[in-house]
Write a protein that holds these residues in place. Structure first.
Motif, PDB file in Angstrom:
ATOM      1  N   ASN A  30       0.807  -1.216   0.000  1.00 43.22           N
ATOM      2  CA  ASN A  30       0.000   0.000   0.000  1.00 43.22           C
ATOM      3  C   ASN A  30       0.845   1.274   0.000  1.00 43.22           C
ATOM      4  N   SER A  31       2.156   1.165  -0.101  1.00 47.96           N
ATOM      5  CA  SER A  31       3.002   2.353  -0.061  1.00 47.96           C
ATOM      6  C   SER A  31       2.899   3.192  -1.333  1.00 47.96           C
ATOM      7  N   VAL A  32       2.668   2.562  -2.465  1.00 42.25           N
ATOM      8  CA  VAL A  32       2.526   3.282  -3.734  1.00 42.25           C
ATOM      9  C   VAL A  32       1.227   2.819  -4.387  1.00 42.25           C
ATOM     10  N   LEU A  33       0.260   3.734  -4.420  1.00 36.79           N
ATOM     11  CA  LEU A  33      -1.031   3.441  -5.033  1.00 36.79           C
ATOM     12  C   LEU A  33      -1.449   4.621  -5.903  1.00 36.79           C
ATOM     13  N   ARG A  34      -2.360   4.366  -6.786  1.00 35.80           N
ATOM     14  CA  ARG A  34      -2.944   5.459  -7.560  1.00 35.80           C
ATOM     15  C   ARG A  34      -3.815   6.303  -6.649  1.00 35.80           C
ATOM     16  N   GLU A  35      -3.964   7.556  -7.006  1.00 36.70           N
ATOM     17  CA  GLU A  35      -4.773   8.466  -6.201  1.00 36.70           C
ATOM     18  C   GLU A  35      -6.207   7.973  -6.071  1.00 36.70           C
ATOM     19  N   SER A  36      -6.731   7.366  -7.097  1.00 39.33           N
ATOM     20  CA  SER A  36      -8.116   6.877  -7.048  1.00 39.33           C
ATOM     21  C   SER A  36      -8.291   5.752  -6.027  1.00 39.33           C
ATOM     22  N   SER A  37      -7.200   5.137  -5.599  1.00 36.45           N
ATOM     23  CA  SER A  37      -7.282   4.077  -4.592  1.00 36.45           C
ATOM     24  C   SER A  37      -7.559   4.626  -3.199  1.00 36.45           C
ATOM     25  N   HIS A  38      -7.506   5.927  -3.025  1.00 33.75           N
ATOM     26  CA  HIS A  38      -7.764   6.545  -1.733  1.00 33.75           C
ATOM     27  C   HIS A  38      -9.184   7.092  -1.625  1.00 33.75           C
ATOM     28  N   LEU A  39      -9.996   6.877  -2.641  1.00 38.44           N
ATOM     29  CA  LEU A  39     -11.389   7.303  -2.586  1.00 38.44           C
ATOM     30  C   LEU A  39     -12.182   6.354  -1.684  1.00 38.44           C
ATOM     31  N   PRO A  40     -13.276   6.821  -1.129  1.00 37.70           N
ATOM     32  CA  PRO A  40     -14.043   5.986  -0.187  1.00 37.70           C
ATOM     33  C   PRO A  40     -14.541   4.659  -0.781  1.00 37.70           C
ATOM     34  N   HIS A  41     -14.889   4.621  -2.036  1.00 40.64           N
ATOM     35  CA  HIS A  41     -15.443   3.397  -2.629  1.00 40.64           C
ATOM     36  C   HIS A  41     -14.373   2.464  -3.201  1.00 40.64           C
ATOM     37  N   ARG A  45      -6.764  -0.865  -1.345  1.00 41.42           N
ATOM     38  CA  ARG A  45      -6.068  -1.004  -0.062  1.00 41.42           C
ATOM     39  C   ARG A  45      -6.595  -2.211   0.715  1.00 41.42           C
ATOM     40  N   TYR A  46      -7.891  -2.408   0.681  1.00 47.20           N
ATOM     41  CA  TYR A  46      -8.482  -3.560   1.367  1.00 47.20           C
ATOM     42  C   TYR A  46      -7.994  -4.875   0.746  1.00 47.20           C
TER      43      TYR A  46
END
Length: 52
Positions: A30-41, A45-46
């Motif tokens: 989870n250290s490098v993810l796309r910005e869209s991976s931090h949206l609530p839906h 990450r899960y």
């Protein structure tokens, strides 16, 4: 190899991918993810936490 392929660009892309892989190995998936991976839906990450 191809006459129409930019070798420098391919080498930069390879170096970038290797750097990203090294960061993920050192600090976790989870250290490098796309910005869209931090949206609530988002589920990225899960899903990454399921395989640890």
């Amino acid at each position: 190899m191809s006459l129409f392929e930019d070798i420098d660009q391919r080498e930069r892309a390879y170096a970038f991918a290797k750097t990203i892989d090294d960061i993920r190995l050192r600090y976790g998936k989870n250290s490098v993810l796309r910005e869209s991976s931090h949206l609530p839906h988002s589920t990225a990450r899960y899903r990454n936490s399921l395989t640890d």
